[in-house]
Design a protein around this motif. Sequence first.
Motif, mmCIF file in Angstrom:
data_model
loop_
_atom_site.group_PDB
_atom_site.id
_atom_site.type_symbol
_atom_site.label_atom_id
_atom_site.label_comp_id
_atom_site.label_asym_id
_atom_site.label_seq_id
_atom_site.Cartn_x
_atom_site.Cartn_y
_atom_site.Cartn_z
ATOM 1 N N UNK A 126 -2.279 -8.485 8.800
ATOM 2 C CA UNK A 126 -2.243 -8.159 7.378
ATOM 3 C C UNK A 126 -2.376 -6.665 7.114
ATOM 4 N N UNK A 127 -2.944 -6.348 5.936
ATOM 5 C CA UNK A 127 -3.094 -4.953 5.532
ATOM 6 C C UNK A 127 -4.009 -4.142 6.432
ATOM 7 N N UNK A 128 -5.124 -4.693 6.918
ATOM 8 C CA UNK A 128 -5.948 -3.875 7.835
ATOM 9 C C UNK A 128 -5.191 -3.462 9.100
ATOM 10 N N UNK A 158 -2.410 0.852 12.097
ATOM 11 C CA UNK A 158 -1.243 1.375 12.818
ATOM 12 C C UNK A 158 -0.715 2.635 12.155
ATOM 13 N N UNK A 159 -0.779 2.726 10.847
ATOM 14 C CA UNK A 159 -0.320 3.947 10.182
ATOM 15 C C UNK A 159 -1.229 5.135 10.524
ATOM 16 N N UNK A 160 -2.539 4.891 10.665
ATOM 17 C CA UNK A 160 -3.452 5.946 11.113
ATOM 18 C C UNK A 160 -3.095 6.377 12.536
ATOM 19 N N UNK A 161 -2.812 5.406 13.394
ATOM 20 C CA UNK A 161 -2.431 5.686 14.777
ATOM 21 C C UNK A 161 -1.139 6.503 14.820
ATOM 22 N N UNK A 162 -0.130 6.097 14.041
ATOM 23 C CA UNK A 162 1.134 6.836 14.016
ATOM 24 C C UNK A 162 0.951 8.227 13.409
ATOM 25 N N UNK A 172 2.295 -5.118 17.738
ATOM 26 C CA UNK A 172 1.818 -4.959 16.369
ATOM 27 C C UNK A 172 2.810 -5.548 15.379
ATOM 28 N N UNK A 173 4.090 -5.273 15.593
ATOM 29 C CA UNK A 173 5.108 -5.786 14.681
ATOM 30 C C UNK A 173 5.205 -7.304 14.750
ATOM 31 N N UNK A 174 5.003 -7.864 15.927
ATOM 32 C CA UNK A 174 5.078 -9.320 16.078
ATOM 33 C C UNK A 174 3.896 -9.995 15.393
#
Length: 128
Positions: free
Chosen positions: A98-100, A105-109, A90-92
């Motif tokens: 982009x924003x989506x 990923x923030x929802x996943x975390x 994801x970071x790569x």
Amino acid sequence: MAEPASYLTEYLPVLIFIFIAAGLSAAFVFLPMGVARLTGTHNPTEGKLTEYECGFPAFEDPRSQFDVRFYLVAILFIIFDLEAAFLFPWAVSLDLTGWPGWITMMVFLGELAVGLAYAWKKGALEWE
């Protein structure tokens, strides 16, 4: 048309590589065991034969009760290990998603954080 023997000679380096790899791997496995057997003393004591890693004796009645907390901690470790495995790609690729991708990923975390808080509240991480 080339004769079949010339095709087989092209596989000779691969065959040599396989034999060298098999020989080296066998040497790395069996040579230390042989050296240890010849130079060391074979003295199994009760302390050396006790269980480790799993937390309960391996050779008991199969219907005996054991602590389930070990498995809870192992499952939590696998979950957070997979989280780390998802974070690197994801970071790569964050510039492509982009924003989506960031929001997803923030929802996943967030879901993982809620799960960790729940496990912590239930006492799954406490060991007595």
